[in-house]
Write an enzyme that holds these catalytic residues in place. Structure first.
Site, mmCIF file in Angstrom:
data_model
loop_
_atom_site.group_PDB
_atom_site.id
_atom_site.type_symbol
_atom_site.label_atom_id
_atom_site.label_comp_id
_atom_site.label_asym_id
_atom_site.label_seq_id
_atom_site.Cartn_x
_atom_site.Cartn_y
_atom_site.Cartn_z
ATOM 1 N N CYS A 278 15.549 38.354 44.640
ATOM 2 C CA CYS A 278 14.985 38.871 43.385
ATOM 3 C C CYS A 278 15.466 37.970 42.252
ATOM 4 C CB CYS A 278 15.334 40.344 43.176
ATOM 5 S SG CYS A 278 17.090 40.710 43.001
ATOM 6 N N ASN B 119 19.754 39.433 41.648
ATOM 7 C CA ASN B 119 20.552 39.776 42.852
ATOM 8 C C ASN B 119 21.543 40.907 42.568
ATOM 9 O OD1 ASN B 119 22.845 38.132 45.184
ATOM 10 N ND2 ASN B 119 21.262 39.611 45.629
ATOM 11 N N CYS C 243 19.894 44.302 41.505
ATOM 12 C CA CYS C 243 19.139 45.562 41.610
ATOM 13 C C CYS C 243 18.323 45.642 42.902
ATOM 14 C CB CYS C 243 18.205 45.733 40.416
ATOM 15 S SG CYS C 243 19.068 45.902 38.836
ATOM 16 N N SER D 75 17.168 43.076 45.375
ATOM 17 C CA SER D 75 17.469 42.404 46.655
ATOM 18 C C SER D 75 18.724 42.938 47.360
ATOM 19 C CB SER D 75 17.500 40.881 46.502
ATOM 20 O OG SER D 75 18.477 40.438 45.605
ATOM 21 N N ASP E 59 10.673 45.446 38.566
ATOM 22 C CA ASP E 59 12.069 45.246 38.195
ATOM 23 C C ASP E 59 12.563 46.520 37.495
ATOM 24 O OD1 ASP E 59 14.475 44.496 37.160
ATOM 25 O OD2 ASP E 59 13.767 42.576 36.366
HETATM 26 P P1 4NP Z 1 16.989 42.306 39.929
HETATM 27 O O1 4NP Z 1 17.004 42.952 38.460
HETATM 28 O O2 4NP Z 1 16.231 40.996 39.801
HETATM 29 O O3 4NP Z 1 16.260 43.327 40.742
HETATM 30 O O4 4NP Z 1 18.438 42.124 40.320
HETATM 31 C C1 4NP Z 1 17.462 42.278 37.331
HETATM 32 C C2 4NP Z 1 18.807 42.270 37.048
HETATM 33 C C3 4NP Z 1 19.265 41.640 35.923
HETATM 34 C C4 4NP Z 1 18.382 41.016 35.069
HETATM 35 C C5 4NP Z 1 17.039 41.016 35.359
HETATM 36 C C6 4NP Z 1 16.580 41.644 36.488
HETATM 37 N N1 4NP Z 1 18.858 40.387 33.901
HETATM 38 O O5 4NP Z 1 18.020 39.914 33.096
HETATM 39 O O6 4NP Z 1 20.071 40.337 33.666
#
Ligand code: 4NP
Length: 150
Positions: A8, A11, A13, A15, A122
């Site tokens: 994702c 990494n 949330c 994945s 997301d």
């Molecule tokens: P993930 O979610 O891609 O499912 O882990 C996110 C976690 C953090 C961020 C974006 C998406 N971020 O912008 O910090």
């Protein structure tokens, strides 16, 4: 050993949840499951506490996972690379060195809705219900992956 990587953006949330869910459905002596993010924001971080909580609700412990960034070397290590959304897809494909690399990259929800290239949304900026929704999507997709590989 068959090696599967979940990817994702952060990494933390989606994945790590996909990693924990698929691991729980496959025998560990034949399969390795790992996860990575295309971004480096959360390298070394534990999964988001909402991902840990929804996993725990369904009997899985993902609290010990640690964020890492996807790299081109992962194309050599892994047999299957599942991405959560089209942005992950584009970021991973951009690192591919040849067609064999590209052929390993698949949208995880295509395991439920073939050829649709749907996104696992997301959940980072939303509420707890987003994590519940993501868990259910990933659980269904991972059941189908396990069925196809075992
Ligand atoms: P993930 O979610 O891609 O499912 O882990 C996110 C976690 C953090 C961020 C974006 C998406 N971020 O912008 O910090």
């Amino acid at each position: 050993m068959i090696k599967i990587l979940m990817v994702c953006l952060g990494n933390i949330c989606r994945s790590p949840l996909a990693e924990g869910i698929l691991k729980s459905k496959l025998p560990s002596h034949k399969f390795t499951v790992d996860s990575a993010g295309t971004a480096n924001y959360h390298v070394g971080s534990s999964p988001d506490k909402r991902s840990i909580a929804v996993a725990r609700k369904y009997g899985l412990d993902i609290s010990n996972l640690s964020g890492r960034q996807f790299s081109a070397a992962d194309f050599d290590t892994f047999d299957y690379i599942y991405v959560m959304d089209s942005s992950n897809y584009n970021n991973v494909i951009a690192l591919a060195r040849h067609d064999d690399d590209k052929g390993k990259v698949k949208f995880i929800l295509n395991e439920v809705y073939p050829n649709q290239n749907y996104d696992v949304p997301d959940p980072y900026y939303g509420g707890d219900e987003g994590f519940e929704n993501v868990y259910k999507m990933l659980d269904e997709a991972c059941s189908n992956i396990a069925k196809s590989l075992i």
